[in-house]
Design a protein around this motif. Structure first.
Motif, PDB file in Angstrom:
ATOM      1  N   PHE A  74       0.817  -1.209   0.000  1.00  0.00           N
ATOM      2  CA  PHE A  74       0.000   0.000   0.000  1.00  0.00           C
ATOM      3  C   PHE A  74       0.846   1.251   0.000  1.00  0.00           C
ATOM      4  CE2 PHE A  74      -3.309  -2.886   0.484  1.00  0.00           C
ATOM      5  CZ  PHE A  74      -4.389  -2.226  -0.066  1.00  0.00           C
ATOM      6  N   TYR A  75       2.053   1.151   0.518  1.00  0.00           N
ATOM      7  CA  TYR A  75       2.946   2.298   0.506  1.00  0.00           C
ATOM      8  C   TYR A  75       3.971   2.169  -0.619  1.00  0.00           C
ATOM      9  CZ  TYR A  75       1.084   3.149   5.192  1.00  0.00           C
ATOM     10  OH  TYR A  75       0.261   3.384   6.266  1.00  0.00           O
ATOM     11  N   THR A  76       4.108   0.987  -1.169  1.00  0.00           N
ATOM     12  CA  THR A  76       5.166   0.725  -2.153  1.00  0.00           C
ATOM     13  C   THR A  76       4.610   0.842  -3.572  1.00  0.00           C
ATOM     14  OG1 THR A  76       4.696  -1.624  -1.918  1.00  0.00           O
ATOM     15  CG2 THR A  76       6.506  -0.767  -0.609  1.00  0.00           C
ATOM     16  N   ASP A  77       5.200   1.739  -4.354  1.00  0.00           N
ATOM     17  CA  ASP A  77       4.675   2.056  -5.682  1.00  0.00           C
ATOM     18  C   ASP A  77       5.451   1.430  -6.834  1.00  0.00           C
ATOM     19  OD1 ASP A  77       2.558   3.628  -5.015  1.00  0.00           O
ATOM     20  OD2 ASP A  77       3.729   5.486  -4.973  1.00  0.00           O
ATOM     21  N   TRP A  78       6.725   1.135  -6.605  1.00  0.00           N
ATOM     22  CA  TRP A  78       7.594   0.760  -7.720  1.00  0.00           C
ATOM     23  C   TRP A  78       7.987  -0.709  -7.628  1.00  0.00           C
ATOM     24  CZ3 TRP A  78       8.985   4.388 -11.467  1.00  0.00           C
ATOM     25  CH2 TRP A  78       8.612   5.712 -11.167  1.00  0.00           C
ATOM     26  N   ARG A  79       7.920  -1.393  -8.760  1.00  0.00           N
ATOM     27  CA  ARG A  79       8.414  -2.770  -8.794  1.00  0.00           C
ATOM     28  C   ARG A  79       9.936  -2.733  -8.898  1.00  0.00           C
ATOM     29  NH1 ARG A  79       4.776  -3.574 -13.178  1.00  0.00           N
ATOM     30  NH2 ARG A  79       6.637  -3.859 -14.468  1.00  0.00           N
ATOM     31  N   ASP A  80      10.581  -3.819  -8.468  1.00  0.00           N
ATOM     32  CA  ASP A  80      12.052  -3.775  -8.462  1.00  0.00           C
ATOM     33  C   ASP A  80      12.660  -3.855  -9.868  1.00  0.00           C
ATOM     34  OD1 ASP A  80      11.437  -6.397  -8.836  1.00  0.00           O
ATOM     35  OD2 ASP A  80      12.375  -7.122  -6.990  1.00  0.00           O
ATOM     36  N   ASP A  81      11.838  -4.161 -10.890  1.00  0.00           N
ATOM     37  CA  ASP A  81      12.381  -4.127 -12.257  1.00  0.00           C
ATOM     38  C   ASP A  81      12.150  -2.760 -12.915  1.00  0.00           C
ATOM     39  OD1 ASP A  81       9.667  -4.242 -12.628  1.00  0.00           O
ATOM     40  OD2 ASP A  81       9.651  -6.126 -13.745  1.00  0.00           O
ATOM     41  N   GLU A  82      11.722  -1.784 -12.126  1.00  0.00           N
ATOM     42  CA  GLU A  82      11.449  -0.451 -12.678  1.00  0.00           C
ATOM     43  C   GLU A  82      12.418   0.600 -12.146  1.00  0.00           C
ATOM     44  OE1 GLU A  82       6.672  -0.203 -13.239  1.00  0.00           O
ATOM     45  OE2 GLU A  82       7.392  -0.209 -11.173  1.00  0.00           O
ATOM     46  N   ILE A  83      13.553   0.160 -11.563  1.00  0.00           N
ATOM     47  CA  ILE A  83      14.377   1.163 -10.891  1.00  0.00           C
ATOM     48  C   ILE A  83      15.073   2.125 -11.862  1.00  0.00           C
ATOM     49  CG2 ILE A  83      14.668  -0.076  -8.689  1.00  0.00           C
ATOM     50  CD1 ILE A  83      17.364  -0.950  -9.551  1.00  0.00           C
ATOM     51  N   ASP A  84      15.241   1.720 -13.130  1.00  0.00           N
ATOM     52  CA  ASP A  84      15.775   2.681 -14.109  1.00  0.00           C
ATOM     53  C   ASP A  84      14.819   3.868 -14.253  1.00  0.00           C
ATOM     54  OD1 ASP A  84      18.048   1.239 -14.597  1.00  0.00           O
ATOM     55  OD2 ASP A  84      17.184   0.126 -16.295  1.00  0.00           O
ATOM     56  N   ASP A  85      13.522   3.546 -14.402  1.00  0.00           N
ATOM     57  CA  ASP A  85      12.505   4.605 -14.499  1.00  0.00           C
ATOM     58  C   ASP A  85      12.459   5.442 -13.233  1.00  0.00           C
ATOM     59  OD1 ASP A  85      11.842   3.594 -16.936  1.00  0.00           O
ATOM     60  OD2 ASP A  85      10.005   2.576 -16.270  1.00  0.00           O
ATOM     61  N   LEU A  86      12.638   4.775 -12.106  1.00  0.00           N
ATOM     62  CA  LEU A  86      12.602   5.491 -10.826  1.00  0.00           C
ATOM     63  C   LEU A  86      13.736   6.517 -10.750  1.00  0.00           C
ATOM     64  CD1 LEU A  86      11.722   6.013  -7.933  1.00  0.00           C
ATOM     65  CD2 LEU A  86      12.938   3.959  -7.235  1.00  0.00           C
ATOM     66  N   VAL A  87      14.940   6.110 -11.165  1.00  0.00           N
ATOM     67  CA  VAL A  87      16.080   7.036 -11.129  1.00  0.00           C
ATOM     68  C   VAL A  87      15.835   8.206 -12.080  1.00  0.00           C
ATOM     69  CG1 VAL A  87      18.569   7.269 -11.550  1.00  0.00           C
ATOM     70  CG2 VAL A  87      17.689   5.241 -10.359  1.00  0.00           C
ATOM     71  N   ILE A  88      15.288   7.930 -13.259  1.00  0.00           N
ATOM     72  CA  ILE A  88      14.972   9.007 -14.218  1.00  0.00           C
ATOM     73  C   ILE A  88      13.948   9.974 -13.612  1.00  0.00           C
ATOM     74  CG2 ILE A  88      13.876   9.504 -16.466  1.00  0.00           C
ATOM     75  CD1 ILE A  88      15.185   6.794 -17.422  1.00  0.00           C
ATOM     76  N   SER A  89      12.927   9.423 -12.966  1.00  0.00           N
ATOM     77  CA  SER A  89      11.907  10.273 -12.328  1.00  0.00           C
ATOM     78  C   SER A  89      12.522  11.149 -11.246  1.00  0.00           C
ATOM     79  CB  SER A  89      10.805   9.420 -11.690  1.00  0.00           C
ATOM     80  OG  SER A  89      10.139   8.675 -12.664  1.00  0.00           O
ATOM     81  N   LEU A  90      13.451  10.577 -10.472  1.00  0.00           N
ATOM     82  CA  LEU A  90      14.095  11.354  -9.408  1.00  0.00           C
ATOM     83  C   LEU A  90      14.971  12.455  -9.983  1.00  0.00           C
ATOM     84  CD1 LEU A  90      14.933   8.482  -6.911  1.00  0.00           C
ATOM     85  CD2 LEU A  90      13.678  10.563  -6.321  1.00  0.00           C
TER      86      LEU A  90
END
Ligand code: NAP
Ligand code: MN
Length: 268
Positions: A74-90
């Motif tokens: 419920f608090y976790t939004d990102w799957r662990d195979d999406e961390i490239d997208d996460l870094v780009i978003s950050l």
């Protein structure tokens, strides 16, 4: 932007957090575990809860981003195979955030002049282990009922899908600034009476518990447990503080509820 990574000690979480460290280092983020702007948690909802408590003292200046290495939480939004997208978003972050209510718990222990305050993200419960818990319940300062049973749970909207839900409480949309009180096995018969239904408490109100004397009560605050001291009075209110999440994409709350509790096979 200063970043901290907070991972649980599962094998997959450790692997994901190593990858994240590398990617953040490559993209010139600054690591700061003490005063981060963003805390990236890796694990489950429980991991985010622990990270919340670690940073509770500076909660207003921190935003969380959560990667799940198990099931979608419920608090976790990102799957662990999406961390490239996460870094780009950050990297293209412009401070966007969503905020959710927290529960303020004010405890007066017997014989201790100074009251203690705790902050909960999911809920607080008061329970008694060796005998029936007996407590007077006040709402907005007015006497409401004398509760007898195993315990009471006071939860936040985001906590409504956790313990509260197991206790038969309603699932509350986190945009609502309300608290919910649920009973844990109340005793109801011709002599003893409680409301027996979950109650939704308005933002301006507060709930006070005045338990009968005893040292065998335990107060839980999310995954923490406090016991051994006699509680004279407990007060629950929506906190002036809230938790902030860096929000880079939207997931509808009810879709998440469906995903967690019902599952895709019922879609038509
Ligand atoms: P845990 O034993 O792993 O938590 C129990 C389950 O609750 C886990 O599946 C956890 O997800 C999930 N959870 C945590 N917060 C949630 C939320 N806001 N919405 C929906 N599910 C949620 O212990 P923990 O991970 O340290 O979490 C502590 C929480 O457990 C407490 O705050 C309380 O809400 C809950 N709890 C529930 C019961 C019950 O239902 N009978 C009893 C005690 C405590 P993850 O697996 O992703 O961590
Ligand atoms: Mn857990």
């Amino acid at each position: 932007m200063k970043i901290a990574i907070y991972a649980n000690d599962g094998r997959q979480s450790m692997a994901v957090s190593r990858k994240l460290y590398q990617k953040f280092a490559d993209t010139h983020f600054i690591f700061d575990n003490d005063h981060p702007d963003i805390v990236v948690t890796v694990g489950g909802d429980g991991t985010l809860l622990s990270a919340f408590h670690k940073y509770a003292a500076i909660i207003d200046s921190v935003r969380f981003v959560s990667v799940h290495t198990g099931h979608l939480g419920f608090y976790t939004d990102w799957r662990d195979d999406e961390i490239d997208d996460l870094v780009i978003s950050l990297q293209s972050d412009n401070g966007q955030s969503v905020s959710y209510p927290l529960l303020d718990i004010h405890v007066k222990y017997k014989g201790i002049a100074k009251a203690v305050n705790y902050l909960a993200l999911n809920e607080a419960t008061l329970k008694r282990s060796n005998a029936t818990m007996v407590t007077d319940v006040y709402i907005g300062g007015e006497f409401f009922e004398k509760f007898r049973g195993d315990g009471l749970c006071v939860s936040t909207p985001t906590g409504s899908t956790a313990y509260n839900k197991s206790l038969g409480g309603a699932v509350i949309h986190p945009n609502l600034k309300v608290l919910q009180v649920t009973e844990i096995s109340s005793i109801n018969n011709r002599v003893f009476r409680t409301l027996s239904s979950p109650m939704i408490i308005a933002p301006s109100d507060w709930v006070t518990l005045v338990p009968s004397a005893g040292r065998d009560y335990s107060l839980t605050v999310d995954q923490q447990n406090y016991h051994g001291k006699q509680i004279e009075q407990l007060r629950f209110k929506i906190s002036k503080k809230s938790i902030h999440f860096a929000k880079y994409r939207h997931m509808q709350f009810w879709r998440r509820v469906q995903d967690a509790f019902i599952g895709a096979e019922y879609e038509n």
